[in-house]
Design a protein around this motif. Sequence first.
Motif, mmCIF file in Angstrom:
data_model
loop_
_atom_site.group_PDB
_atom_site.id
_atom_site.type_symbol
_atom_site.label_atom_id
_atom_site.label_comp_id
_atom_site.label_asym_id
_atom_site.label_seq_id
_atom_site.Cartn_x
_atom_site.Cartn_y
_atom_site.Cartn_z
ATOM 1 N N VAL A 168 0.837 -10.224 26.060
ATOM 2 C CA VAL A 168 1.091 -10.447 24.639
ATOM 3 C C VAL A 168 0.359 -9.424 23.778
ATOM 4 O O VAL A 168 0.916 -8.885 22.816
ATOM 5 N N ASP A 169 -0.916 -9.120 24.125
ATOM 6 C CA ASP A 169 -1.682 -8.189 23.306
ATOM 7 C C ASP A 169 -1.119 -6.774 23.382
ATOM 8 O O ASP A 169 -1.154 -6.035 22.391
ATOM 9 N N VAL A 170 -0.569 -6.399 24.526
ATOM 10 C CA VAL A 170 0.024 -5.067 24.665
ATOM 11 C C VAL A 170 1.280 -4.954 23.800
ATOM 12 O O VAL A 170 1.503 -3.948 23.120
ATOM 13 N N LEU A 182 3.376 -14.678 20.130
ATOM 14 C CA LEU A 182 2.672 -15.708 20.876
ATOM 15 C C LEU A 182 3.143 -15.771 22.319
ATOM 16 O O LEU A 182 4.280 -15.417 22.631
ATOM 17 N N GLY A 183 2.226 -16.196 23.184
ATOM 18 C CA GLY A 183 2.550 -16.348 24.596
ATOM 19 C C GLY A 183 1.316 -16.767 25.377
ATOM 20 O O GLY A 183 0.197 -16.789 24.850
ATOM 21 N N GLY A 217 8.163 -23.852 17.457
ATOM 22 C CA GLY A 217 8.309 -22.943 18.584
ATOM 23 C C GLY A 217 7.036 -23.079 19.395
ATOM 24 O O GLY A 217 5.938 -23.034 18.847
ATOM 25 N N VAL A 218 7.147 -23.266 20.692
ATOM 26 C CA VAL A 218 5.964 -23.630 21.449
ATOM 27 C C VAL A 218 5.965 -23.016 22.838
ATOM 28 O O VAL A 218 7.004 -22.836 23.458
ATOM 29 N N VAL A 219 4.748 -22.676 23.295
ATOM 30 C CA VAL A 219 4.537 -22.240 24.672
ATOM 31 C C VAL A 219 3.336 -23.019 25.193
ATOM 32 O O VAL A 219 2.321 -23.131 24.498
ATOM 33 N N THR A 220 3.430 -23.568 26.407
ATOM 34 C CA THR A 220 2.308 -24.298 26.992
ATOM 35 C C THR A 220 1.983 -23.726 28.362
ATOM 36 O O THR A 220 2.808 -23.054 28.983
ATOM 37 N N LYS A 221 0.756 -24.006 28.842
ATOM 38 C CA LYS A 221 0.356 -23.539 30.165
ATOM 39 C C LYS A 221 1.217 -24.171 31.253
ATOM 40 O O LYS A 221 1.586 -23.530 32.227
ATOM 41 N N GLU A 222 1.525 -25.463 31.079
ATOM 42 C CA GLU A 222 2.329 -26.149 32.080
ATOM 43 C C GLU A 222 3.746 -25.598 32.130
ATOM 44 O O GLU A 222 4.370 -25.528 33.182
#
Length: 226
Positions: free
Chosen positions: A111-113, A141-142, A198-203
């Motif tokens: 994500v940072d790249v 985001l990610g 809008g969402v991203v989760t570890k699972e």
Amino acid sequence: MSRGTGAGYDRHITIFSPEGRLYQVEYAFKAVKAAGITSIGVRGKDSICVVTQKKVPDKLLDQTSVTHLFPITKFIGLLATGMTADARSLVQHARNEAAEFRFKWGYEMPVDVLARRLADKSQVYTQHAYMRPLGVAAIVLGIDEESGPQLFKCDPAGHFVGYKATAAGVKESEAVSFLEKKLKNNPELSYEETVQVGVVTKESPVFRTLSTDEIDEHLTAISERD
């Protein structure tokens, strides 16, 4: 800026005024606010959530075609605030960058790249007279495999930085003040502790946009909690 100390300097992107200002870049920041929407992003301990407004300007428009949330890859999302046409151009560039990175190195682009690449593109647009700055602020985001949840914001000047929580748009200052109070003690927010659109989760690190029914469920739960 046709009169006074800024006379003439607002017509050129690459020329500083005597006060050291680049007026066209400042106007790009105003274009972000002129869109009339506010976007918020919050990073939790196991998820990243972003929320924005959805305004359908014409009753004849298909509301499913109006969005400010864009998937860049399967695992990275982008929330654009500002001019929609500029946002789509930036999204296409982001998708190309991510695809080239995956093809060249064999793994997903961090994500940072990606945020750095987008910021570099915006910064170059402030250096050439045949270009203009993009009137859009991008929240990227990610979930990073090593660093966990990641939230970055890129502005029209080409500056990017990571955030625990951030906002963009017409009510940015009010939203930031609210977020600062909420996150004053540096809490580790769980998935259930914020509004998710809008969402991203570890699972489930795949970026997705929640449906209207899912959003209503979260809003109802928050209203009952408060």
